[in-house]
Design an enzyme around this catalytic site. Sequence first.
Site, PDB file in Angstrom:
ATOM      1  N   ILE A   1      10.642  31.701  75.084  1.00  0.00           N
ATOM      2  CA  ILE A   1      10.989  32.276  73.802  1.00  0.00           C
ATOM      3  C   ILE A   1       9.846  32.991  73.203  1.00  0.00           C
ATOM      4  CG2 ILE A   1      11.843  31.647  71.559  1.00  0.00           C
ATOM      5  CD1 ILE A   1      13.115  29.214  72.797  1.00  0.00           C
ATOM      6  N   HIS A   2      10.019  34.050  72.642  1.00  0.00           N
ATOM      7  CA  HIS A   2       8.926  34.752  71.878  1.00  0.00           C
ATOM      8  C   HIS A   2       9.822  35.733  70.895  1.00  0.00           C
ATOM      9  CE1 HIS A   2       9.770  38.416  74.657  1.00  0.00           C
ATOM     10  NE2 HIS A   2       9.984  37.405  75.714  1.00  0.00           N
ATOM     11  N   GLY A   3       9.414  36.726  70.134  1.00  0.00           N
ATOM     12  CA  GLY A   3       9.867  37.448  69.387  1.00  0.00           C
ATOM     13  C   GLY A   3      11.022  38.043  69.909  1.00  0.00           C
TER      14      GLY A   3
END
Length: 159
Positions: A16-18
Site C-alpha cells: 500500500i502506497h499512494g
Amino acid sequence: MANPNILCTRIDNRLIHGQVGVTWVNHLGANLIIVANDKVAEDEVQQNLMDMVVSDAVQTRYFTVQKTIDIIFKASPRQKIFLVVKDIHDALRLKEGGVPIDYVNVGNMHFEEGKRQISSTVSVDEADIQACKRLNELGVELDVRRVPNERGQNLMDLI
C-alpha cells in the site's frame, strides 16, 4: 457460500502506497484492502505506515497468505475487496489455495540481481516466469498496468 467480492488483485512489491491507497481504491470503489503477505502480517510498524496512506473510509487488513485463504469466504458481500500481494508467488499461493482470482493487475515487481526487466515497472526471474505460467494455466489473466487509466499489457506477451 457466496464468493467474496474481490474487485481486483494487485501485485505490488510496495504493497500500500499512494497509487494503491488512493488512485486504485477510488477507481475500484473498494472499502477494504486486504494485504496478503506473511512478513507484513507480523510487522505492525509497516502496517501503521501503510494505514497512513488510506482514507478513513477504507478498512485495511494484514493477513498471512494462509489466513487469507482460510477466511476469505467469510467476507461479507458488502465488503468490496482490493486484494494486494507483494509478489507473483503470493498470488499463486492464493489461487492454488482456492481464492477466486481470475484477474491480477501486475503493478510493480522491482528489478533486482538475477531479474530481467520486461516493462518499466516489472522485472522477472525464472521462478517468477514459472509462477506466471502456472497462474495462466489456472485461467488467471495477468495485466501489467501501473495506474487504472493506463492501457494494460498481457504479461504472458512480455515473457
